[in-house]
Each structure stands twice: as C-alpha cells, then as structure tokens.
Design a protein around this motif. Structure first.
Motif, PDB file in Angstrom:
ATOM      1  N   LEU A 122       0.825  -1.204   0.000  1.00 52.38           N
ATOM      2  CA  LEU A 122       0.000   0.000   0.000  1.00 52.38           C
ATOM      3  C   LEU A 122       0.862   1.257   0.000  1.00 52.38           C
ATOM      4  O   LEU A 122       0.515   2.258  -0.642  1.00 52.38           O
ATOM      5  CB  LEU A 122      -0.941   0.002   1.207  1.00 52.38           C
ATOM      6  CG  LEU A 122      -2.121  -0.966   1.129  1.00 52.38           C
ATOM      7  CD1 LEU A 122      -2.907  -0.953   2.433  1.00 52.38           C
ATOM      8  CD2 LEU A 122      -3.037  -0.632  -0.049  1.00 52.38           C
ATOM      9  N   TYR A 123       1.982   1.203   0.701  1.00 51.12           N
ATOM     10  CA  TYR A 123       2.930   2.324   0.661  1.00 51.12           C
ATOM     11  C   TYR A 123       3.409   2.555  -0.774  1.00 51.12           C
ATOM     12  O   TYR A 123       3.468   3.700  -1.241  1.00 51.12           O
ATOM     13  CB  TYR A 123       4.113   2.056   1.585  1.00 51.12           C
ATOM     14  CG  TYR A 123       5.204   3.097   1.497  1.00 51.12           C
ATOM     15  CD1 TYR A 123       5.072   4.325   2.151  1.00 51.12           C
ATOM     16  CD2 TYR A 123       6.354   2.862   0.744  1.00 51.12           C
ATOM     17  CE1 TYR A 123       6.064   5.292   2.056  1.00 51.12           C
ATOM     18  CE2 TYR A 123       7.346   3.828   0.644  1.00 51.12           C
ATOM     19  CZ  TYR A 123       7.205   5.032   1.307  1.00 51.12           C
ATOM     20  OH  TYR A 123       8.187   5.993   1.206  1.00 51.12           O
ATOM     21  N   ARG A 124       3.712   1.464  -1.478  1.00 56.50           N
ATOM     22  CA  ARG A 124       4.171   1.593  -2.872  1.00 56.50           C
ATOM     23  C   ARG A 124       3.078   2.161  -3.761  1.00 56.50           C
ATOM     24  O   ARG A 124       3.347   3.006  -4.625  1.00 56.50           O
ATOM     25  CB  ARG A 124       4.641   0.229  -3.404  1.00 56.50           C
ATOM     26  CG  ARG A 124       5.917  -0.280  -2.762  1.00 56.50           C
ATOM     27  CD  ARG A 124       6.556  -1.379  -3.602  1.00 56.50           C
ATOM     28  NE  ARG A 124       5.704  -2.541  -3.744  1.00 56.50           N
ATOM     29  CZ  ARG A 124       5.656  -3.557  -2.879  1.00 56.50           C
ATOM     30  NH1 ARG A 124       6.414  -3.529  -1.781  1.00 56.50           N
ATOM     31  NH2 ARG A 124       4.869  -4.581  -3.086  1.00 56.50           N
ATOM     32  N   THR A 126       0.930   6.484  -6.960  1.00 58.14           N
ATOM     33  CA  THR A 126      -0.203   7.364  -7.253  1.00 58.14           C
ATOM     34  C   THR A 126       0.227   8.815  -7.245  1.00 58.14           C
ATOM     35  O   THR A 126      -0.127   9.602  -8.137  1.00 58.14           O
ATOM     36  CB  THR A 126      -1.331   7.142  -6.222  1.00 58.14           C
ATOM     37  OG1 THR A 126      -1.732   5.773  -6.260  1.00 58.14           O
ATOM     38  CG2 THR A 126      -2.530   8.026  -6.533  1.00 58.14           C
ATOM     39  N   ASN A 127       0.998   9.199  -6.235  1.00 58.72           N
ATOM     40  CA  ASN A 127       1.424  10.592  -6.126  1.00 58.72           C
ATOM     41  C   ASN A 127       2.493  10.956  -7.151  1.00 58.72           C
ATOM     42  O   ASN A 127       2.604  12.127  -7.534  1.00 58.72           O
ATOM     43  CB  ASN A 127       1.930  10.869  -4.709  1.00 58.72           C
ATOM     44  CG  ASN A 127       0.793  11.077  -3.722  1.00 58.72           C
ATOM     45  OD1 ASN A 127       0.224  12.155  -3.631  1.00 58.72           O
ATOM     46  ND2 ASN A 127       0.439  10.025  -2.984  1.00 58.72           N
ATOM     47  N   MET A 186      -5.859  12.593  -3.900  1.00 64.01           N
ATOM     48  CA  MET A 186      -7.126  11.882  -3.780  1.00 64.01           C
ATOM     49  C   MET A 186      -6.965  10.483  -3.199  1.00 64.01           C
ATOM     50  O   MET A 186      -7.945   9.875  -2.757  1.00 64.01           O
ATOM     51  CB  MET A 186      -7.817  11.799  -5.150  1.00 64.01           C
ATOM     52  CG  MET A 186      -8.364  13.124  -5.654  1.00 64.01           C
ATOM     53  SD  MET A 186      -8.866  13.055  -7.401  1.00 64.01           S
ATOM     54  CE  MET A 186      -9.968  11.654  -7.419  1.00 64.01           C
ATOM     55  N   CYS A 187      -5.755   9.963  -3.200  1.00 64.49           N
ATOM     56  CA  CYS A 187      -5.507   8.639  -2.631  1.00 64.49           C
ATOM     57  C   CYS A 187      -5.795   8.665  -1.129  1.00 64.49           C
ATOM     58  O   CYS A 187      -5.385   9.588  -0.419  1.00 64.49           O
ATOM     59  CB  CYS A 187      -4.062   8.238  -2.893  1.00 64.49           C
ATOM     60  SG  CYS A 187      -3.648   6.559  -2.386  1.00 64.49           S
ATOM     61  N   SER A 196      -6.850   4.787  -7.796  1.00 65.95           N
ATOM     62  CA  SER A 196      -5.685   3.921  -8.012  1.00 65.95           C
ATOM     63  C   SER A 196      -5.819   2.562  -7.340  1.00 65.95           C
ATOM     64  O   SER A 196      -4.926   1.730  -7.438  1.00 65.95           O
ATOM     65  CB  SER A 196      -4.416   4.613  -7.514  1.00 65.95           C
ATOM     66  OG  SER A 196      -4.473   4.845  -6.114  1.00 65.95           O
ATOM     67  N   GLY A 197      -6.931   2.340  -6.624  1.00 68.48           N
ATOM     68  CA  GLY A 197      -7.170   1.046  -5.991  1.00 68.48           C
ATOM     69  C   GLY A 197      -6.789   0.970  -4.529  1.00 68.48           C
ATOM     70  O   GLY A 197      -7.021  -0.041  -3.875  1.00 68.48           O
ATOM     71  N   TYR A 198      -6.218   2.058  -3.974  1.00 72.47           N
ATOM     72  CA  TYR A 198      -5.726   2.027  -2.594  1.00 72.47           C
ATOM     73  C   TYR A 198      -6.849   1.731  -1.600  1.00 72.47           C
ATOM     74  O   TYR A 198      -6.734   0.831  -0.764  1.00 72.47           O
ATOM     75  CB  TYR A 198      -5.050   3.361  -2.264  1.00 72.47           C
ATOM     76  CG  TYR A 198      -4.335   3.389  -0.929  1.00 72.47           C
ATOM     77  CD1 TYR A 198      -2.949   3.258  -0.868  1.00 72.47           C
ATOM     78  CD2 TYR A 198      -5.024   3.563   0.268  1.00 72.47           C
ATOM     79  CE1 TYR A 198      -2.274   3.285   0.356  1.00 72.47           C
ATOM     80  CE2 TYR A 198      -4.364   3.589   1.486  1.00 72.47           C
ATOM     81  CZ  TYR A 198      -2.991   3.456   1.516  1.00 72.47           C
ATOM     82  OH  TYR A 198      -2.341   3.476   2.731  1.00 72.47           O
ATOM     83  N   SER A 199      -7.944   2.478  -1.674  1.00 72.17           N
ATOM     84  CA  SER A 199      -9.026   2.286  -0.705  1.00 72.17           C
ATOM     85  C   SER A 199      -9.680   0.920  -0.872  1.00 72.17           C
ATOM     86  O   SER A 199     -10.041   0.279   0.131  1.00 72.17           O
ATOM     87  CB  SER A 199     -10.067   3.406  -0.828  1.00 72.17           C
ATOM     88  OG  SER A 199     -10.544   3.513  -2.158  1.00 72.17           O
TER      89      SER A 199
END
Length: 212
Positions: free
Chosen positions: A20-22, A27-28, A36-37, A65-68
């Motif tokens: 998730l850190y990656r 994303t940024n 928005m992530c 980006s799929g993070y949430s």
C-alpha cells in the motif's frame, strides 16, 4: 489536522503494509491529483471499519488507483468480496497492476464504466457496505441508488463530505461543493439512515441503514 499532528498519528497507528505504501507513492508520482488517494490514516480506518462491520459484499464507487479498495479488501473475511467501479478507462491497467500487489487481490472485482450504469446489474439489498468516493456532483444520485442496494443494518461510507471546509463558506459554491452540501443536507434528514461525520482529512460520513 496540522502536519505535526498528522505525523504523530501516522507514527501511532498500525503500520501501512509495504504494497500500500508503494501504491500511494506511485499514485502521487504518476497522477496530478494524487492527493485523492486515501493514504495511511484513512486507509487504516477503512480497514478497521470493514473488519468491524464484517460485510460479505462490498461496493465501492470510485476506484482511482485502488488504494481504498485494497484497504477494504484487507478487512474482509474469507469468501467476502468487493466490487469497485472506476469511470476512467485509462486507469484500468494502473489499477489492475496495483491490485495484483495485494495478497487480497482475489477479493477485488474491478468494473470500468459509469457507476450508475454499472449499478443496474445488482438487485436491492445485495450489499452490506458501500463506499462512495466518486463525482461529488452526483453524490445524491449515488446515495439514492446505493440505499436500495444496501441491506437493512448495512453501512454507507461517503468520502470528502467536508470538502476542504468549503461546505461552511458563505460565498458562491462550485458545483462539486454544492453537490456535497446537498448530499449532507439530504442524509441528515433521511429517516432511513443514522448519520455520523468523522472530521478526518476531507471528512468521512458514516451512514447506517435503519429502515427501508
């Protein structure tokens, strides 16, 4: 939240998984609106809320980006799933790449298209938890459809409901700000839900469906 408080919170909550850190970093780096992530703090909250609610079926509107989606998937029990919808087809490969990093990738089903159109494939009372984080101008439309898809006792979580504080400004509002204001007013007076707002990041509203 000041940068100092945010740093303090980050250092006193559960660690963000490496994948998730990656994803947050990618994303940024790659996207203009990387802010928005969901990020570490909100991501850990989404995971915990999911674990507490123990949903079998989850729906997310606005994958980005799929993070949430992956934070929610992390909190799901074996056999539970999350369907996530993203309108921007140019993000599909990036999202799938990010999902593949997660040990919970098999719990996630990505749909590309307009959320309201994609939602037509599901029946009423089919989901236990719905996360709304898409076009702010359409929040009321999303809610009106989501409340039908949600079982009684289920939860809706809506992101960005304080919208950088613009909801309390007296000047003329943008269409996105007005969309959030109208949504907040609607759910605050809807007898089908009980409502709480967490002033975290950009505001997170939690709704529990108490009546059809």
């Amino acid at each position: 939240m000041t940068p100092q408080i945010e740093e303090y919170v980050n250092s006193h909550i559960s660690r963000e998984p490496d994948y998730l850190y990656r994803i947050d970093r990618l994303t940024n780096l790659r996207m203009i609106n990387g802010r928005m992530c969901s990020g570490h703090i909100q991501g850990r909250l989404l995971k915990m809320l999911t674990t507490m609610a123990a949903p079998k079926r989850v729906l997310e509107l606005g994958t980005f980006s799929g993070y949430s989606a992956l934070c929610i998937a992390e909190g799901l029990q074996p056999g539970a799933t999350i369907d996530t919808i993203e309108v921007d087809d140019e993000l599909e490969d990036f999202i799938l790449q990010n999902i593949s990093m997660s040990p919970d990738a098999d719990k996630v089903r990505l749909h590309i298209g307009d959320a309201l159109e994609v939602m037509k494939q599901w029946d009423d009372n089919e989901f236990d938890l719905i996360f709304i984080d898409a076009d702010k101008r359409r929040y009321i439309d999303y809610f009106n459809r989501a409340i039908r898809l949600l079982r009684k006792g289920g939860f809706i979580i809506a992101d960005n409901t304080l919208w950088d504080g613009h909801v309390v400004e007296t000047c003329r509002h943008s269409s996105q700000t007005q969309g959030i204001i109208d949504f907040n007013d609607l759910v605050a007076n809807d007898p089908r839900v009980e409502t709480a707002i967490i002033p975290l990041r950009d505001g997170l509203t939690i709704l529990r469906k108490i009546a059809d």
